[in-house]
Design an enzyme around this catalytic site. Sequence first.
Site, PDB file in Angstrom:
ATOM      1  N   ASP A 148       0.848  -1.187   0.000  1.00  0.00           N
ATOM      2  CA  ASP A 148       0.000   0.000   0.000  1.00  0.00           C
ATOM      3  C   ASP A 148       0.894   1.251   0.000  1.00  0.00           C
ATOM      4  OD1 ASP A 148      -1.814   2.045   0.480  1.00  0.00           O
ATOM      5  OD2 ASP A 148      -2.977   0.888   1.928  1.00  0.00           O
ATOM      6  N   GLU A 224      -1.016 -11.204  -8.542  1.00  0.00           N
ATOM      7  CA  GLU A 224      -2.136 -10.602  -9.255  1.00  0.00           C
ATOM      8  C   GLU A 224      -1.850  -9.139  -9.588  1.00  0.00           C
ATOM      9  OE1 GLU A 224      -5.988  -9.752  -7.160  1.00  0.00           O
ATOM     10  OE2 GLU A 224      -6.676 -11.426  -8.399  1.00  0.00           O
TER      11      GLU A 224
END
Length: 250
Positions: A148, A224
């Site tokens: 993040d 991903e």
Amino acid sequence: MPDHDPNLNPTHSKTTGLPRKRFYRARAHSNPLSDSHFPVPISPAQFDYSLHFPGFSDRSQKIEFADVGCGFGGLLIALAPLFPATLMVGMELRDKVTEYVKERILALRASNPGHYHNASVVRTNSMKYIPNYFHKGQLTKMFFLFPDPHFKEKNHRRRVISPHLLDEYAYVLTVGGIIYTITDVEELGVWMKACLEEHPLFEAVAATELQADPVVELLSTATEEGQKVARNGGETFTAVYRRIQAPPSS
């Protein structure tokens, strides 16, 4: 993580036996500074390996790889067959995502007998509890893939790579151990590289060594997030650093 028949679970694909992500979706990120309720070992000695690695009978063997913020477990699944004798664990804060990785590993164990028993996952807050899971100098590799970015300056303290947290990572990494980081956010890439560069216990891994390291390619292809960046033609920023011996004090 006891073995089971994934085909009996309606959240799994009947053809592949793997869990279906739509049943395990969660927010992209969680606040690492918030309080969550999950069991945490008091010390590394209390971390029960038997629940995670049933295929390994040598209880003296320790986890060597830690994928911090492992997401849906793509890197773990890629690393497990490359390093079949190495124990590795993913550390994820989101409960649904952790459950998905757990079910994914169990399904792969069931469909590939004798394989993937060296990989597991724990739900935990690695920014708070890394020393609760690993002894000093225990790890040989740590991974921080597409963390993040926490764009707002007031939230930079939430970033998983920071001078303070690098102290803890240096503690659990053996001398010669390696930290791998990658992001598609240039500002975060500059931040992580600067933090590592300025820390006295880390030095950059030479480009020639990176070219020969099979793990480096997985940083951008196994997850991903990395696959999405590649599909969109995005750029990634990688920083790979080695834990070095502490310099002699003056």
